[in-house]
Design a protein around this motif. Structure first.
Motif, PDB file in Angstrom:
ATOM      1  N   UNK A 189      -6.994  72.922 -35.784  1.00 29.66           N
ATOM      2  CA  UNK A 189      -5.510  73.322 -35.760  1.00 29.66           C
ATOM      3  C   UNK A 189      -4.561  71.807 -35.593  1.00 29.66           C
ATOM      4  N   UNK A 190      -5.234  71.103 -34.687  1.00 27.89           N
ATOM      5  CA  UNK A 190      -4.756  69.789 -34.286  1.00 27.89           C
ATOM      6  C   UNK A 190      -5.521  68.614 -34.635  1.00 27.89           C
ATOM      7  N   UNK A 191      -6.011  68.424 -35.908  1.00 24.20           N
ATOM      8  CA  UNK A 191      -6.781  67.271 -36.178  1.00 24.20           C
ATOM      9  C   UNK A 191      -6.411  65.922 -35.781  1.00 24.20           C
ATOM     10  N   UNK A 192      -5.229  65.580 -35.559  1.00 21.15           N
ATOM     11  CA  UNK A 192      -4.760  64.147 -35.101  1.00 21.15           C
ATOM     12  C   UNK A 192      -5.181  64.400 -33.619  1.00 21.15           C
ATOM     13  N   UNK A 193      -4.798  65.289 -33.037  1.00 22.57           N
ATOM     14  CA  UNK A 193      -5.277  64.996 -31.357  1.00 22.57           C
ATOM     15  C   UNK A 193      -6.762  64.994 -31.368  1.00 22.57           C
ATOM     16  N   UNK A 194      -7.411  65.888 -32.040  1.00 21.17           N
ATOM     17  CA  UNK A 194      -8.971  65.870 -31.934  1.00 21.17           C
ATOM     18  C   UNK A 194      -9.583  64.470 -32.152  1.00 21.17           C
TER      19      UNK A 194
END
Length: 152
Positions: free
Chosen positions: A73-78
């Protein structure tokens, strides 16, 4: 179960890995994965995680808040995370009836898409408060919803 089958309960194993598991009632349940999927029954959707203290489930890599892993859902945060396999309890702490978050970013979150994903993540987590109970599994096939091998 986790000591034998891993944190995903064996649902993430591929077919040739399942055949190498020790015989047990849980292995018999996991063995149903392929024949049930041929009948359009998703075995992993029958079992869902019930987060208590967050000491068992992965914050980013398990489906615990909705039906999608947070890493998807949040690849940039990952990508910004320093510890990809952290537990929910590593990131979420109960304090005075609310949840406080501890992040371990490689660098500060930037404006644009990163900040947008960060805000969406916080919005998704706004009502989550860990409890003192242990994490567990829920089985949607039983009367009580609590999972036990004997109920299967």
């Amino acid at each position: 179960m986790t000591s034998i089958h891993g944190v995903h309960g064996g649902f993430d194993l591929i077919e040739n890995q399942i055949s190498h598991l020790p015989n047990s009632p849980w292995k018999s349940i996991i063995d149903l994965k392929k024949p049930l999927s041929q009948l359009s029954i998703n075995l992993s959707s029958i079992f869902t995680r019930k987060v208590g203290n967050g000491e068992t489930f992965s914050f980013w890599n398990d489906e615990w808040l909705g039906n999608t892993k947070l890493c998807l859902l949040f690849p940039r945060m990952y990508v910004l995370k320093t510890v990809k396999g952290c537990l929910i309890s590593d990131r979420c702490h109960q304090l005075n009836g609310s949840c406080n978050f501890t992040w371990a970013w490689r660098r500060l979150v930037r404006d644009g898409l990163e900040m947008e994903q960060y805000r969406e993540l916080l919005g998704l987590l706004v009502n989550f408060v860990p409890s003192s109970s242990q994490d567990s599994w829920i089985c949607s096939l039983g009367n009580t919803l609590d999972f036990s091998v004997s109920s299967m």
